[in-house]
Design an enzyme around this catalytic site. Structure first.
Site, PDB file in Angstrom:
ATOM      1  N   HIS A  48       0.834  -1.200   0.000  1.00 23.20           N
ATOM      2  CA  HIS A  48       0.000   0.000   0.000  1.00 23.20           C
ATOM      3  C   HIS A  48       0.874   1.259   0.000  1.00 23.20           C
ATOM      4  CE1 HIS A  48      -2.803  -3.029   1.610  1.00 23.20           C
ATOM      5  NE2 HIS A  48      -3.741  -2.293   1.050  1.00 23.20           N
TER       6      HIS A  48
ATOM      7  N   ASP B  84      -4.664  -6.294  -7.842  1.00 27.14           N
ATOM      8  CA  ASP B  84      -4.871  -5.613  -6.569  1.00 27.14           C
ATOM      9  C   ASP B  84      -5.158  -4.152  -6.921  1.00 27.14           C
ATOM     10  OD1 ASP B  84      -5.025  -5.092  -3.855  1.00 27.14           O
ATOM     11  OD2 ASP B  84      -3.109  -6.015  -3.364  1.00 27.14           O
TER      12      ASP B  84
END
Length: 335
Positions: A181, A251
Site C-alpha cells: 500500500h 490488486d
C-alpha cells in the site's frame, strides 16, 4: 457469454454510503463489470442493501458482482454493531477445518443478505521470518499445506453461502518486506523456493473462479516489474506453472507500490495479461483515467468472467443462530 456491450473490464469503488449523481451517471456510461465496497461505504444493513441495488441499477445487470474485503481480524469492512466480529486468518488456521468452513459460511450469510456476492478471501500468502506485517496474522498459516487445507475450507464455506471467493495475492505476497500500500516490495527468493512454498497454495486451489494479483517484484522471474504488470509472471507463472484459468484481477491500482499515471498502470496490467483491473478509492479523476484504458470484456476475459458468475449458487437452508453460537464458542478460545 458476456458480450462486448455488457461490461467493461474494470471494478470500481464509490465514495460513500450512497451514490452521488456524478457517480450514477459515470457508472451508467462506463458500465464496469463490478464494484467494490470499503468501510466508508458501510452504513446500516438497509443502507448497504440500497447501495448494492443502486450500483447494479447503474449498469442494468442484476448479477453485477459486488466485492468486499471481509477476511476477519484486521481486515473486516462490515463489523459491529451491525455485524459480528470474525477472527483473524491466524486464528481461523488454528481451528478444525469444519469450523473454518463454518465461519466462512456465516460470513457469506452476512454478505449475501446485503447484496454482496464476492469476498476477497481467502488470503493464500505464506509469510516467512522477517516479512512485513501487512500479511502477519492475516495469513492462514506459515506452512503451505496448512494454508492449502484452510484456504480450501474457507472457499467452500463462502461458496456454500452464495458468495464467490477471491484467492489472493497471486503468486504470493508472504515474503514481502514492505507494505505494498505504501511502497513496492521486492522478493529475492530463487524460483525453486518460490515454487516449493509461495506458489503451492495457489497451485492447489487453481480451480477456484477468481484471483487477485500481487504488487510484488520477484527478482528471479522479472526484476523490472511487479507481478501485476509483468507478462512473464502472469503468463509463465500464473497461467503456466500455477495453472490458473480463472478470472484474474489486479490488486488496487491506486496503491503506492505502483507509479505513474493511472491510465498507464491499467494499460500495463492489461498488456501483462490481467483480465480485469481494480480501483478502490472512489476518486473520480483516477477512475476516469483508468476506464480510458479498460476494454469491454471479450474473448478469454469474458469467458472467465462468465464462468466465475456461473459458480454462484443458492445457499441451502442454514440455522444461522445455532451455527453462530457454535462458531463463536470455538474461535474465542483460540489464541
Amino acid at each position: 457469454m458476456i458480450s462486448a456491450s455488457d461490461a467493461r473490464a474494470v471494478i470500481l469503488g464509490c465514495s460513500g454510503t450512497s451514490l452521488t449523481p456524478e457517480e450514477t451517471a459515470f457508472f451508467s456510461e462506463v458500465r464496469p463489470w463490478g464494484f467494490i465496497l470499503f468501510k466508508r461505504n458501510i452504513g446500516t444493513p438497509d443502507e448497504v442493501r440500497a447501495l448494492t441495488a443502486a450500483l447494479r441499477d447503474t449498469v442494468g445487470r442484476p448479477d453485477a458482482p459486488i466485492l468486499i474485503d471481509q477476511e476477519g481480524g484486521r481486515v473486516q469492512r462490515m463489523g459491529p454493531p451491525h455485524w459480528p466480529k470474525y477472527p483473524s486468518g491466524r486464528r481461523v488456521g488454528a481451528l478444525p477445518l469444519d469450523l473454518a468452513r463454518l465461519g466462512a459460511r456465516l460470513m457469506a450469510h452476512d454478505l449475501a443478505e446485503v447484496g454482496i456476492t464476492v469476498d476477497c478471501a481467502p488470503m493464500l500468502d505464506v509469510p516467512v521470518a522477517g516479512s512485513d506485517d501487512i500479511v502477519g496474522d492475516r495469513a492462514l498459516g506459515t506452512d503451505p499445506e496448512a494454508v492449502i487445507a484452510t484456504g480450501r475450507a474457507v472457499a467452500e464455506g463462502l461458496m456454500a453461502g452464495g458468495v464467490l471467493p477471491v484467492i489472493k495475492h497471486m503468486p504470493g505476497h508472504g515474503r514481502a518486506t514492505c507494505d505494498s500500500h505504501l511502497a513496492l516490495p521486492e522478493v529475492a527468493a530463487d524460483r525453486e523456493s518460490l515454487a516449493q512454498s509461495d506458489f503451492r497454495p495457489f497451485r492447489a486451489l487453481a480451480d477456484l473462479p477468481l484471483a487477485m494479483s500481487a504488487h510484488v517484484v520477484f527478482t528471479a522471474i522479472d526484476p523490472e516489474r511487479p507481478a501485476t504488470l509483468s507478462p512473464t509472471v502472469i503468463r509463465e507463472i500464473v497461467r503456466g506453472e500455477i495453472g490458473f484459468d480463472g478470472l484474474l484481477m489486479t490488486d488496487d491500482l491506486s496503491m503506492h507500490a505502483l507509479q505513474g499515471p493511472f491510465r498507464a498502470r491499467a494499460e500495463a496490467a492489461f498488456t501483462a495479461g490481467i483480465d480485469i483491473v481494480l480501483h478502490c478509492n472512489g476518486r473520480m479523476e483516477e477512475m476516469r483515467e483508468i476506464v480510458e484504458a479498460a476494454p469491454l470484456l471479450a474473448g478469454d476475459p469474458a469467458r472467465r468472467a462468465q464462468a466465475a458468475l456461473a459458480r454462484l449458487s443458492t445457499p441451502a437452508p442454514f440455522d444461522v443462530a445455532e451455527a453462530r453460537a457454535r462458531f463463536e464458542a470455538a474461535w474465542m478460545t483460540v489464541a
